[in-house]
Design an enzyme around this catalytic site. Structure first.
Site, mmCIF file in Angstrom:
data_model
loop_
_atom_site.group_PDB
_atom_site.id
_atom_site.type_symbol
_atom_site.label_atom_id
_atom_site.label_comp_id
_atom_site.label_asym_id
_atom_site.label_seq_id
_atom_site.Cartn_x
_atom_site.Cartn_y
_atom_site.Cartn_z
ATOM 1 N N TYR A 271 1.190 -1.245 6.324
ATOM 2 C CA TYR A 271 1.796 0.152 6.175
ATOM 3 C C TYR A 271 3.141 0.088 5.463
ATOM 4 O O TYR A 271 3.356 0.794 4.589
ATOM 5 C CB TYR A 271 1.626 0.794 7.626
ATOM 6 N N SER A 351 -3.046 5.681 3.691
ATOM 7 C CA SER A 351 -2.042 6.902 3.464
ATOM 8 C C SER A 351 -0.711 6.120 2.783
ATOM 9 O O SER A 351 -1.035 5.718 1.766
ATOM 10 C CB SER A 351 -1.705 7.326 5.006
ATOM 11 N N ASP A 434 -8.919 16.566 2.532
ATOM 12 C CA ASP A 434 -7.724 15.900 2.985
ATOM 13 C C ASP A 434 -6.443 16.702 2.555
ATOM 14 O O ASP A 434 -6.373 16.936 1.451
ATOM 15 C CB ASP A 434 -7.457 14.535 2.483
ATOM 16 N N HIS A 474 -7.833 13.662 6.720
ATOM 17 C CA HIS A 474 -7.014 12.445 6.219
ATOM 18 C C HIS A 474 -7.616 11.340 7.130
ATOM 19 O O HIS A 474 -7.159 10.377 7.032
ATOM 20 C CB HIS A 474 -5.509 12.782 6.484
#
Length: 499
Positions: A271, A351, A434, A474
């Site tokens: 991430y 993301s 999203d 999302h």
């Protein structure tokens, strides 16, 4: 208390920045039309509010935030008062999290002048501040007031430790945890010796525990059952060395006695952003991958919060490339130590992690056989123009800032795909509704990737596929059935394109 959108004057247009700008008081049993306005700042459309009441019903505390930056103001006033708030912190200079109070004295966690965090007291009446628990070697992740003490949850190399202190800041004892893992939550009252917490790890389903202070041990309230013997698997932690010499931790989850011959199908996840720490958590889906012989690796990259404020800052703005370098370093470490090889290595992220995957596969396509950017931020030049994207500028910067344009353009995945390059087999996933990371990111990336993608040297075509889930966003709140379908497609894709 609840939050509502500011009513713009006639002729004005509300935007995504106008959410959560009014703090309202609703009295149970009364019509909503009688709700009372407590706080509004229409002159600051980027501000949001979070309110809570101290356990003794004495103070109303408001945290004022702006975007995704981990800096906030703290305002306080006596509950029931209609006078102005006392602005204890009236600028965005650091993070301040109020734990509770003892009369006029508030207890807070802050990273002001303490990148790893410290516990302070702050007297509402006099303004006097004192450091109660100074910054230590490990980051303070969160804490809670308990009877006669403070429970501190710290991060040591991306896994949690729990320590009990008294109200004078003296350490009383460590609380042993069941494994290398994560405390997901603490349920406490500041005058109660009984504590409840949830613990999890990669091979440890989320389990509720009860803890009796000051001398009790953790007592499992329920042990979730799973249809797999987790003793057949193990979690190890290793450290890679990034381009600039930074030590990058990562967890490796695999069958016990893993043969390091370079042939293991391996999924590397990351991430690296927004001060979010990637700590060990349980996933039934990952168990399915492990059961079929796969290896799962989670990398703790700069930009996250694992080592405090400076670790986060080192992966933001003009330093964002450090995040991608860290990820590549972990991949090279896995290859160099025989865990896997490029033909057997896939990467995944969601993301901001989708941005990570997009940047890694465009910068080092030779390292990976498969890539799965999910709901990713893939157009770094225009991300701020859509929905809530403006709020991410504290991590990314904006392309309309001349000082940031070149840095963003240098790694923006959509803008760094090149003709004549063999990219990994790629599965892009998004939701057509999203409203956080709009699907246009994924649509543009897959379109350009399909245009430029080449076969590998053996003539084998590497597919570029997009999976668009209709009527979803999302990811939060997605029904279990849809999650199962999505993960089945992810694992099938990896098994097909990792040798």
């Amino acid at each position: 208390f609840y939050y509502s959108a500011y009513d713009a004057p006639q002729g004005d247009t509300l935007t995504g920045t106008d959410r959560n700008q009014r703090l309202m008081l609703h009295r149970l049993g009364t019509p909503q039309g009688q709700d009372e306005l407590i706080l509004a700042r229409p002159d600051e459309p980027d501000w949001g509010f979070h309110a809570h009441i101290t356990e003794d019903d004495r103070y109303l505390l408001v945290s004022v935030w702006k975007g995704t930056a981990r800096m906030n103001q703290v305002w306080v006033r006596e509950l029931g008062s209609r006078g102005p708030f006392t602005e204890l912190v009236n600028d965005f200079r650091a993070s301040f999290n109020v734990l509770g109070n003892d009369g006029d004295t508030l207890y807070l966690i802050t990273d002001e002048d303490a990148p790893l965090g410290k516990i302070i007291t702050w007297n509402v009446r006099t303004g006097e501040q004192q450091t109660l628990i100074p910054e230590g070697a490990d980051k303070i992740d969160f804490a809670a007031l308990v009877k006669d003490g403070i429970l501190l949850v710290t991060l040591k190399d991306a896994s949690h430790r729990v320590t009990l202190y008294d109200r004078q800041g003296q350490k009383k004892r460590d609380i042993p945890l069941p494994a290398l893992g994560s405390v997901l939550s603490l349920a406490t009252h500041q005058d109660d010796a009984e504590v409840f917490l949830a613990f999890t790890s990669y091979l440890f389903p989320t389990t509720p525990y009860r803890l009796h202070l000051p001398d009790g041990d953790l007592e499992a309230l329920e042990q979730p059952a799973i249809n797999l013997d987790v003793n057949d698997f193990e979690v190890t932690q290793e450290f890679a060395t990034s381009r600039d010499g930074t030590r990058v931790p990562h967890f490796i989850v695999s069958r016990r006695g893993l043969k390091r011959d370079g042939t293991n199908r391996t999924l590397l996840y990351g991430y690296g952003g927004f001060n979010i720490s990637l700590t060990p958590t349980f996933s039934p889906s990952i168990l399915g991958w492990l059961d079929r012989g796969g290896v799962y690796v989670a990398a703790n990259l700069r930009g996250g919060g694992e080592y405090g404020k400076e670790w986060h800052a080192a992966g933001t703005l003009g330093r964002k490339q450090n995040v991608f370098d860290d990820f590549v370093a972990v991949a090279e470490h896995l290859i160099g130590t025989g865990v896997t090889s490029p033909a057997h290595l896939g990467i995944q992220g969601r993301s901001n992690g989708g941005l990570l995957v997009g940047a890694a596969m465009t910068q080092r396509p030779d390292l990976f056989a498969a890539a799965i950017p999910q709901v990713g931020v893939l157009d770094m030049l225009r991300y701020h123009e859509f929905t809530i994207g403006w709020a991410w500028a504290s991590d990314y910067g904006r392309s309309d800032d001349p000082g940031m344009f070149e840095a963003l353009h240098a790694y923006s995945p959509v803008h760094n795909l090149r003709e004549g390059v063999t990219y990994p087999a790629t599965l892009v996933t998004t939701g057509d509704h999203d409203d956080r990371v709009v699907p246009a990111h994924s649509y543009k990336f897959i379109s350009e990737l399909q245009r430029v993608q080449q076969g590998d040297s053996a003539g084998q075509e590497r597919p570029t596929i997009i999976r668009i889930q209709v009527n979803t966003g999302h990811g939060a709140g997605k029904p279990t059935a849809l999650l199962i379908e999505e993960w089945a497609d992810v694992w099938a894709f990896l098994e097909t394109y990792l040798e």
